[in-house]
Design a protein around this motif. Structure first.
Motif, mmCIF file in Angstrom:
data_model
loop_
_atom_site.group_PDB
_atom_site.id
_atom_site.type_symbol
_atom_site.label_atom_id
_atom_site.label_comp_id
_atom_site.label_asym_id
_atom_site.label_seq_id
_atom_site.Cartn_x
_atom_site.Cartn_y
_atom_site.Cartn_z
ATOM 1 N N LEU A 97 0.845 -1.199 0.000
ATOM 2 C CA LEU A 97 0.000 0.000 0.000
ATOM 3 C C LEU A 97 0.874 1.240 0.000
ATOM 4 C CD1 LEU A 97 -2.618 1.666 0.467
ATOM 5 C CD2 LEU A 97 -2.264 1.335 2.884
ATOM 6 N N GLY A 98 1.981 1.144 0.738
ATOM 7 C CA GLY A 98 2.842 2.311 0.896
ATOM 8 C C GLY A 98 3.408 2.805 -0.421
ATOM 9 N N PHE A 99 3.831 1.886 -1.276
ATOM 10 C CA PHE A 99 4.501 2.306 -2.502
ATOM 11 C C PHE A 99 3.684 3.272 -3.356
ATOM 12 C CE2 PHE A 99 8.016 -0.794 -2.260
ATOM 13 C CZ PHE A 99 9.006 0.107 -2.593
ATOM 14 N N PRO A 100 2.473 2.892 -3.737
ATOM 15 C CA PRO A 100 1.756 3.820 -4.608
ATOM 16 C C PRO A 100 1.387 5.142 -3.934
ATOM 17 C CG PRO A 100 0.371 1.962 -4.034
ATOM 18 C CD PRO A 100 1.737 1.644 -3.553
ATOM 19 N N THR A 112 8.464 2.132 6.363
ATOM 20 C CA THR A 112 8.595 1.425 7.643
ATOM 21 C C THR A 112 7.422 1.760 8.547
ATOM 22 O OG1 THR A 112 10.042 3.177 8.412
ATOM 23 C CG2 THR A 112 11.097 1.139 7.712
ATOM 24 N N ALA A 113 6.947 2.994 8.477
ATOM 25 C CA ALA A 113 5.793 3.341 9.315
ATOM 26 C C ALA A 113 4.585 2.516 8.893
ATOM 27 C CB ALA A 113 5.486 4.829 9.209
ATOM 28 N N PHE A 114 4.336 2.455 7.581
ATOM 29 C CA PHE A 114 3.200 1.659 7.103
ATOM 30 C C PHE A 114 3.370 0.197 7.512
ATOM 31 C CE2 PHE A 114 2.001 4.928 3.837
ATOM 32 C CZ PHE A 114 0.675 4.992 4.196
ATOM 33 N N ALA A 115 4.596 -0.313 7.316
ATOM 34 C CA ALA A 115 4.812 -1.731 7.581
ATOM 35 C C ALA A 115 4.668 -2.038 9.069
ATOM 36 C CB ALA A 115 6.200 -2.132 7.084
#
Lengths: 364, 462, 300
Positions: B203-206, B332-335
């Motif tokens: 999700l973080g990438f886009p 890293t925050a998203f993960a």
């Protein structure tokens, strides 16, 4: 990449830099160099493209054309226009501050300075894993980083407020904190975007002191409007107008450059000649007046670009005054004069005699 | 109804006059709002046609109540509040915090550890089921979810409206791998966390370049996509029917909570059979998971990565100027946030023994987000209190059967649960816009640790 | 080809409804920079109001011409729905204006939950079907166009024209645009900011109410939870078009409508929403501020 020893004298080489926004050319074919260990000032009227140059150097903009080379002291060199934004401070060791201060206002002063040591601490914490499990290596690095932060807080004279939120500081202190924070990244080149803007004379003096201190270890590139700062602390001045370089040299030579004067006073092209003549002899007169008098100091002599200009302009009867650099700064200039390097001012003193003092005025 | 009145008029009218006028307006507005919705009710008759049932009496009651409420508020409530405010402003800095405040965390943890024991002592094993499960476990799951989301929103300042997706990933990871391959919870818990973290990065990438509301809608869309896939990918997820028969958690492989197993807990320990053991075990399990989340969050905040998250929330451009790689910091925050969501999800699946897409609707994301914001972004204690108030409050509404005596047997308090929940969200937010705990604890200090007032912290634009 | 044109028409109809709702999102966002999460439920309230008015008309009169009935439904729905949105703005958003950005988002979500549950409590949780209002269908070269669809597109076009006039040619619209640019400065220049914002909410709600009425007419059924899905779709449409941009909202609405009808027709009806959301994500990767949105300039 390797660099020849001669280029290593220059920490930063900007070559044929151009930056276009749509049809607007913000910077056109700009080349200049900044020497290691010096303070290089980038000046110019509003909208001349100074901040754009900064943004290109620090990677916030990708230049349309040109090359920006940074030579580190260890001989390695980097092409800044090719580095990603965040690697410029991390690898090329260029740090910057912002025209409109950008602090982490909800974090304490100390935390601000710790964030600046991110990459170093990241490594020490084994990219979080070692730190998470409380390994001693991280604790040691953490203590060292606090020591470094404390060192710069002391230099910036902010150590008493270390545990206050950065947003709570007065304006001048915020400027100093931003510089201290940039220094905590361990830069070789520090880029300051109008560090003296909006400072009162006392804060401005404190800032000069901090900058002179930093100069011992780090080269500085500076954008500044306050000419008293520029003339006193910089070793080299580059003048921009409409995105092009119009002058480049010692503060002394730049302030007598007719094109610079024209740029600042807004003289029509045909009038440049006139201004040149006027200023030429004006300069000579002034140097004669104040140069030999050591007690007077170079402060008052720092030409029309510097502080005391309005004093003189005030006398010019009938003429319109376009420059008002604040007579209130005269005092401050005097105060700092002794601390400031005087070489550039003294170099120009041996000029032939001219006529009687004549009030200087900018014409439009 | 907080109809604001311009100050000029305040001077002219006395509070009571003003209150009358305000009450009249409020009544009129209420009449307009409710005339069709309360005054009339659409109902199906025997031939399945819609008919209108008239309820003018109820409408009158509601309108009068609104007007009277507004009158009382303007005439007495507002002046009292202003006096209280003035007194507070006059009073010097608040006295040193009391014993409870100072030791809030210790006391809180102690209470949480003792809670099931006290309940069992009070109402016995069978009676404890409801209290431990509905209140204890339910609230702690939300505490954990909210603490996980807090990393993304409270620390890194990235508005995530699809957090429930990671909860779903964790739950389905355990449900599918547990039922198909019979893997134990203790293997699948970390696996579910990792899987959710992976999805967090996906999700973080886009969304790296997106800010504010663009980020909000994409995360919301992501949550919906995951839910829709769970509904429609019937071959794997069994669609909206969900997956049942999810294995229970064992007592670290030593004892089982399945009555049929040879190592069933009551056989091993030689005690009476009861479903309560499992619930109590689950309670302590989720409590430990929560404490793990809290421990990791507190540790991370003091590490460079945590500081970088907070710095990112404060000013992303400044971060980049200091050499912080904002891409990896965001990821890293998203993960990390997603990982805790995944843990909570697999716990949820184990507790329910059944998962279906119904449990992972947007409303859940909204509730978790509301808990984080109501608690005070970044404050673990505040968030825990918010979860207790909001989730505990709505759970209590299930228990208010005695209201049937007051309003008649047709009255179902449960119906009003979400209505009141929504209104409570509004009221608490109006009362404390920065949440219960508005200040921020610094992560390092030179001389003394002083909380940073909420007025300085930013909320991020991501 | 006929099939394609048929889907185009279906998409246009759906897109019109989304566009009408999306305008409410985009206007509110433009003027106060918040996502009015309750807007989808405002739409649902509009549809429900139209339903109740329809039933009242049925109870009071033996027969009413369809056009007049629709008109009355629409007007009452617009009035009452505007009252709802106006009240919500006053109660839940105005006190939080200028404070913490997430606070109004949470009150908006709270209001959304409260509104849908309020309707559930007062009107019951069941589907509310009504007999078809308009059933005429025209068939041209194998493509069937129902009168309902024509009405929807027609009403949308007329409203959009009216709306465009309001925003671009009247002093009210000027005030709105001024508040959008700089609320403080607008206030200093004598624009009544509170009033302008209230009117913005009223306008958004009125359009949503029309969308609700059309929705009721088109599908012939409404339920308390109907606010969420069209709400999220319209929000998606607003963002896709570039939130804050009015033409963007309409464009986004049409796009979402087309994507949905095409995907259902050619691929799988189950995944039509997945397709719409995925396309949103893909578009935003390349155009981070939507199709017509002004790119956010990163001022350093």
């Amino acid at each position: 990449m390797s660099a020849s020893p001669s280029t290593n004298d220059f920490i930063l080489q900007v070559e044929h830099l151009s930056m276009k926004f749509g049809g607007l050319i913000a910077i056109g074919d700009l080349s200049f160099q900044a020497r290691r260990g010096e303070i290089t000032a980038l000046i110019g009227p509003n909208g001349a493209g100074k901040t754009t140059v900064f943004n290109c150097i620090t990677g916030f903009y990708k230049p349309s054309e040109g090359m920006i080379t940074l030579n580190r002291i260890d001989g390695s060199s980097y092409l800044l226009e090719r580095l990603p934004n965040h690697e410029i401070p991390a690898r090329a060791k260029v740090a910057r501050t912002f025209q409109n201060i950008r602090l982490f206002s909800g974090m304490t002063l100390l935390e601000n300075l710790l964030v600046a040591q991110h990459n170093k601490l990241m490594k020490a914490s084994g990219y979080t894993m070692l730190g998470l499990f409380g390994f001693s290596s991280y604790r040691k690095a953490s203590a060292e980083s606090i020591d470094l932060a404390k060192h710069w807080l002391e230099k910036a004279n902010l150590v008493d407020r270390a545990d206050d939120p950065a947003g709570d500081l007065p304006y001048g202190a915020q400027r100093r904190l931003e510089i201290a924070r940039a220094m905590c990244t361990g830069p070789e080149l520090l880029c300051l975007d109008e560090p003296a803007a909006g400072l009162n004379p006392k804060e401005s003096a404190a800032l000069n002191e901090l900058l002179m201190d930093i100069k011992n270890s780090t080269s500085i590139l500076l954008i500044e409007h306050d000419m008293s700062v520029v003339m006193q602390i910089s070793d080299h001045v580059v003048v921009l107008e409409y995105g092009r370089k119009i002058s480049d040299g010692s503060p002394q030579s730049v302030r007598t450059d007719p094109r610079v004067i024209a740029a600042y006073l807004g003289v029509d092209d045909e009038e440049v000649e006139t201004v040149l003549i006027e200023v030429g002899d004006e300069d000579v007169i002034e140097q004669l007046d104040t140069g030999p008098d050591a007690a007077h100091g170079p402060g008052t002599s720092s030409s029309f670009l510097a502080g005391p200009v309005t004093d003189t302009i005030g006398h010019s009867e009938g003429e319109r005054v376009t420059v008002s650099k604040g007579a209130s700064k005269a005092e401050q200039v005097d105060a700092k004069a002794n601390a400031a390097p005087r070489k550039p001012a003294e170099r120009a003193t041996a000029k032939p005699t001219g006529s009687t003092p004549k009030p200087r005025g900018g014409r439009k | 109804m907080a109809v604001t009145v311009s100050p000029e008029r305040d001077v002219v009218a006395t509070p009571v006059q003003r209150a009358f006028r305000e009450a009249f307006y409020a009544g009129a507005i209420a009449l307009g709002l409710f005339v069709l919705f309360i005054g009339l009710r659409t109902d199906q008759n025997i031939s399945n046609e819609l008919i209108l049932v008239q309820r003018w009496g109820l409408l009158a009651i509601v309108v009068i109540l609104t007007a009277v409420g507004r009158f009382l508020y303007v005439a007495f409530g507002q002046p009292a509040l202003e006096r209280a405010k003035a007194q507070k402003a006059e009073a010097p800095a608040a006295a040193a915090p009391g014993f409870v405040r100072r030791n809030f965390n210790t006391i809180g943890i102690a209470v949480l550890f003792l809670y099931p024991i006290v309940i069992v002592m009070l109402v016995g094993f069978q009676g404890s089921l409801k209290w431990v499960d509905n209140f204890g476990i339910q609230i702690l799951i939300y505490v954990m979810l909210a603490w996980g989301l807090n990393i993304v929103i409270g620390l890194a300042g990235l508005l995530d409206l699809g957090y429930v997706a990671f909860y779903a990933v964790g739950a389905y990871a355990y449900a599918l791998l547990g039922t198909h391959f019979g893997l134990s919870f203790w293997i699948l818990l970390p696996a579910a966390g990792l899987m959710a973290a992976f999805w967090g990065v996906m999700l973080g990438f886009p969304v790296l370049r997106l800010r504010g509301d663009y980020l909000a809608i994409v995360t919301l869309a992501f949550g919906e996509i995951i839910r829709l896939v769970l509904i429609n990918w019937r071959e794997v997820t069994n669609g909206s029917a969900g997956i049942s028969g999810i294995p229970k958690v064992s007592f670290f492989g030593l004892m089982s909570f399945n009555v049929s197993d040879p190592n069933y807990i009551s056989k091993v320990l030689g005690i009476a059979q009861s479903g309560a053991y499992y619930k109590i075990f689950l309670y302590y399990l989720i409590l430990l998971l929560c404490l793990l989340t809290a421990f990791v969050t507190i540790r991370l905040r003091r590490l460079p990565v945590g500081r970088a998250w907070e710095a990112l929330r404060e000013d992303e451009i400044a971060c980049r100027s200091l050499g912080i790689n904002t891409t990896t910091t965001k990821l890293t925050a998203f993960a990390t946030g997603a990982m805790f969501g995944g843990f909570a999800g697999s716990f949820f699946a184990a507790r329910q023994g059944f998962v279906s897409p119904e449990s992972f609707v947007f409303l859940e994301s909204a509730i978790i987000l509301a808990i984080v914001v109501l608690g005070g972004m970044g404050s673990l204690g505040g968030i825990a209190v918010a979860a207790l108030v909001m989730i505990g409050g709505t759970e209590i509404l299930r228990e208010l059967d005695f209201l049937k005596v007051v309003f008649g047997p047709d009255f179902t308090p449960e119906l009003y649960r979400m209505l009141l929940f929504g209104m409570a969200m509004v009221i608490v937010m109006l009362w404390k816009p920065r949440g219960f705990v508005g200040s921020r604890e610094p992560t390092a200090f030179l001389k003394e640790r002083r909380a940073v007032s909420g007025s300085f912290t930013k909320e991020g634009h991501g | 080809m006929q099939y394609f044109v048929q889907q185009l028409i279906n998409g246009l109809t759906l897109g019109s409804i989304y566009g009408l709702i999306a305008i409410g999102y985009t206007m509110v966002y433009g003027i106060i920079g918040m996502i009015n999460f309750a807007h989808g439920d405002i739409f649902m309230v509009g549809a429900f109001t139209a339903l109740i008015v329809f039933l009242i008309l049925g109870a009071l009169f033996y027969s009413v011409p369809v056009v007049i009935a629709l008109l009355i439904m629409m007007i009452v729905a617009m009035l009452l729905t505007s009252l709802y949105n106006w009240t919500i703005e006053k109660v839940a958003y105005r006190p939080l204006r200028g404070s913490f950005r997430l606070a109004p988002l949470i009150t908006a979500i709270g209001m959304s939950i409260a509104l849908s549950n309020f309707v559930q409590v007062t009107q019951g949780p069941r589907n509310k079907p009504i007999p078809p209002l308009v059933s005429k269908v025209y068939t041209v070269e194998g493509v069937s166009v129902s009168l309902k669809q024509i009405i929807i597109v027609l009403v949308t076009v007329v409203l959009l024209a009216l709306f465009w006039y309001l925003v671009n040619k009247t002093s009210l619209g000027r005030a709105q645009r001024a508040c959008e640019q700089d609320r403080k400065m607008a206030a200093l220049l004598g624009v009544d900011v509170d009033r302008t914002i209230s009117i913005t909410f009223i306008m958004g709600a009125a359009l949503a109410a029309v969308a609700g009425t059309l929705f009721l007419m088109y599908y012939g059924v409404v339920v308390f939870s109907d606010g969420f899905v069209p709400g999220v779709k319209a929000f998606t449409a607003a963002v896709l078009g570039g939130i804050g941009s009015l033409p963007g909202a309409v464009l986004g609405g049409l796009l979402i409508g087309f994507i949905e009808s095409m995907w259902s027709a050619y691929f799988s009806i189950d995944y039509k929403d997945v397709a719409a959301f995925s396309i949103l994500a893909i578009v935003l990767i390349f155009l981070p501020s939507g199709i017509l949105g002004r790119p956010e300039v990163e001022k350093v």
